[in-house]
Write an enzyme that holds these catalytic residues in place. Structure first.
Site, PDB file in Angstrom:
ATOM      1  N   LYS A  12      25.308 -15.720  49.147  1.00  0.00           N
ATOM      2  CA  LYS A  12      24.817 -14.636  48.301  1.00  0.00           C
ATOM      3  C   LYS A  12      23.995 -15.189  47.109  1.00  0.00           C
ATOM      4  O   LYS A  12      24.035 -16.380  46.818  1.00  0.00           O
ATOM      5  CB  LYS A  12      25.995 -13.801  47.800  1.00  0.00           C
TER       6      LYS A  12
HETATM    7  C1  PLP Z   1      28.594 -10.542  52.239  1.00  0.00           C
HETATM    8  C2  PLP Z   1      28.848  -9.088  52.343  1.00  0.00           C
HETATM    9  C3  PLP Z   1      30.132  -8.534  52.281  1.00  0.00           C
HETATM   10  C4  PLP Z   1      31.382  -9.338  52.346  1.00  0.00           C
HETATM   11  O1  PLP Z   1      31.522 -10.343  51.449  1.00  0.00           O
HETATM   12  P1  PLP Z   1      32.425 -11.622  51.764  1.00  0.00           P
HETATM   13  O2  PLP Z   1      32.534 -12.237  50.409  1.00  0.00           O
HETATM   14  O3  PLP Z   1      31.689 -12.493  52.732  1.00  0.00           O
HETATM   15  O4  PLP Z   1      33.725 -11.126  52.266  1.00  0.00           O
HETATM   16  C5  PLP Z   1      30.261  -7.158  52.266  1.00  0.00           C
HETATM   17  N1  PLP Z   1      29.188  -6.356  52.336  1.00  0.00           N
HETATM   18  C6  PLP Z   1      27.944  -6.856  52.426  1.00  0.00           C
HETATM   19  C7  PLP Z   1      26.784  -5.915  52.487  1.00  0.00           C
HETATM   20  C8  PLP Z   1      27.728  -8.230  52.461  1.00  0.00           C
HETATM   21  O5  PLP Z   1      26.492  -8.700  52.603  1.00  0.00           O
END
Ligand code: PLP
Length: 397
Positions: free
Chosen positions: A186
């Site tokens: 992210k």
């Molecule tokens: C990455 C993501 C998640 C989940 O996050 P994690 O930290 O990997 O559990 C949820 N929603 C969206 C849209 C994402 O891109």
């Protein structure tokens, strides 16, 4: 995206602080921790940056969604409206609390279509969960008015659009609750981690207690704390929070790089008549984490995606055929394939998605290509990429 590309001295210094005390837990050990409270500090920084009263950190974005839902009192048999185009975490978090994911079409914003949301509302609906996919947002104004009219919780999944805004409010802060992921890919990352933001004091206190086994966090003796309700362990570690604390200070720097790189690519594509861009709702400003565009039809989009890959333009996604981000490949959800028995409410209420008509979503997602905007590209790399992308798309047979 992703923040790890620019890890440096700030991140190292924060992690070193934690190792110097050896306290990797966010609660307790007050005398040992040399005054370091990384999770607490990151919560303060996140709340401040997102212009809300409260933030709660947890172990992932998926747990942020789960804890946010349960903190708002959502439980077994409650229906939560979510989009056909998202990450699997959306329905995982809903199912984790025994609630029922109700899939709804997306439109040219690549996010929930407001009219379709309103049509999906029943007497069991408790929340609407727009997912701000690929750096831009759902039409929050329309969704908020639907939620207000039907007395529903508006929970924003801003995991892929941190730093974007709607009507000058940071994404995640417009609804009742907002969630972020700080996983490894992210825009800002902790390695693994997530955050919930809200202006609602009760939701914050519920999230604080629930994510730590129901601990009320009163006093300085964990063992003596009471447990006002059942909880779970969704804690983040100090080590992860330390990395996040360094990264959140760099969020605006990262957003500026994303915008700059995005703009070069967009300018190269905008004169191609076959290319149109994803609609950003009025009042919205993207986070520029992805550049998303449409081609005239499924066949051309598939061809373009293949040709881009062959030309060495990496990190472009064709979500229509993707295993994780589009309903067409969610056979485990469609077939209710679980390790153990699911809650009875889920069996009774989950629509038969094998018979659903999501052709409106298909119309848009089938034509969409999304290109990840990286932080570490040099100026030359970005301009070469822009040139190559335009050339590939212009020369499609
Ligand atoms: C990455 C993501 C998640 C989940 O996050 P994690 O930290 O990997 O559990 C949820 N929603 C969206 C849209 C994402 O891109």
């Amino acid at each position: 995206m992703p923040g790890f590309e620019l890890f440096g001295d700030l991140e190292r210094a924060q992690v070193q602080d934690v190792m110097d005390s050896g306290v990797l837990m966010r609660y307790g050990f007050d005398t040992m921790r040399n005054g370091h409270w990384k999770a607490v500090e990151l919560e303060k920084a996140l709340a401040k940056r997102m212009e809300v009263d409260y933030a709660q950190l947890v172990s992932s974005g998926t747990s942020a969604l789960t804890v946010a839902l349960i903190s708002a009192g959502i439980g077994a048999g409650d229906e939560v409206v979510m989009p056909t185009f998202t990450f699997v975490a959306s329905f995982e978090s809903i199912l984790a609390i025994g609630a029922v994911p109700i899939l709804v079409d997306v439109d040219d914003t690549l996010c929930l279509q407001p009219e379709a949301v309103e049509k999906a509302i029943t007497s069991n609906t408790k929340a609407v969960m727009p997912v701000h996919m690929c750096g831009s947002m759902a039409d929050l104004k329309a969704l908020k008015s639907i939620c207000d009219k039907h007395n529903l919780i508006l929970l924003e999944d801003a995991c892929q659009a941190i730093g974007g805004t709607f009507e000058n409010k940071p994404l995640g802060s417009y609804g009742d609750l907002g969630c972020f992921s700080f996983d490894y890919v992210k825009t800002i990352t902790c390695g693994e981690g997530g955050g919930i933001i809200t202006n609602n004091e009760r939701y914050k206190s519920n999230a604080d207690h629930y994510s730590d086994h129901g601990h009320d966090h009163v006093g300085k003796d964990r063992g003596a704390e009471t447990h006002p309700f059942l909880g779970y362990n969704y804690r983040i570690s100090e080590m992860n929070a330390a990395v996040g604390l360094a990264q959140i200070k760099r969020l605006d720097e990262f957003l500026a790089i994303q915008k700059k790189n995005y703009t070069v690519l967009r300018n190269a594509l905008k004169t191609i008549p076959e290319v149109t861009f994803r609609r950003v709702p009025e009042g919205g400003v993207e986070s520029y984490a992805f550049l998303n565009f449409f081609l005239p039809d499924v066949e051309t989009a598939k061809k373009a995606h293949t040709a881009l890959g062959k030309a060495g333009v990496d990190a472009c996604f064709y979500w229509y055929d993707n295993n994780w981000h589009y309903y067409r490949k969610w056979d485990h959800l469609i077939n209710k394939t679980a390790l153990g028995k699911l809650p009875q409410e889920v069996y009774d209420q989950l629509p038969d998605y094998s018979k659903s008509d999501f052709s409106k979503s298909d119309h848009w997602i089938g034509r969409t290509i999304s290109c990840l905007i990286k932080l570490g590209w040099s100026e030359d790399e970005v301009s070469n990429r822009a040139e190559k992308m335009a050339e590939v798309i212009k020369n499609l047979e």
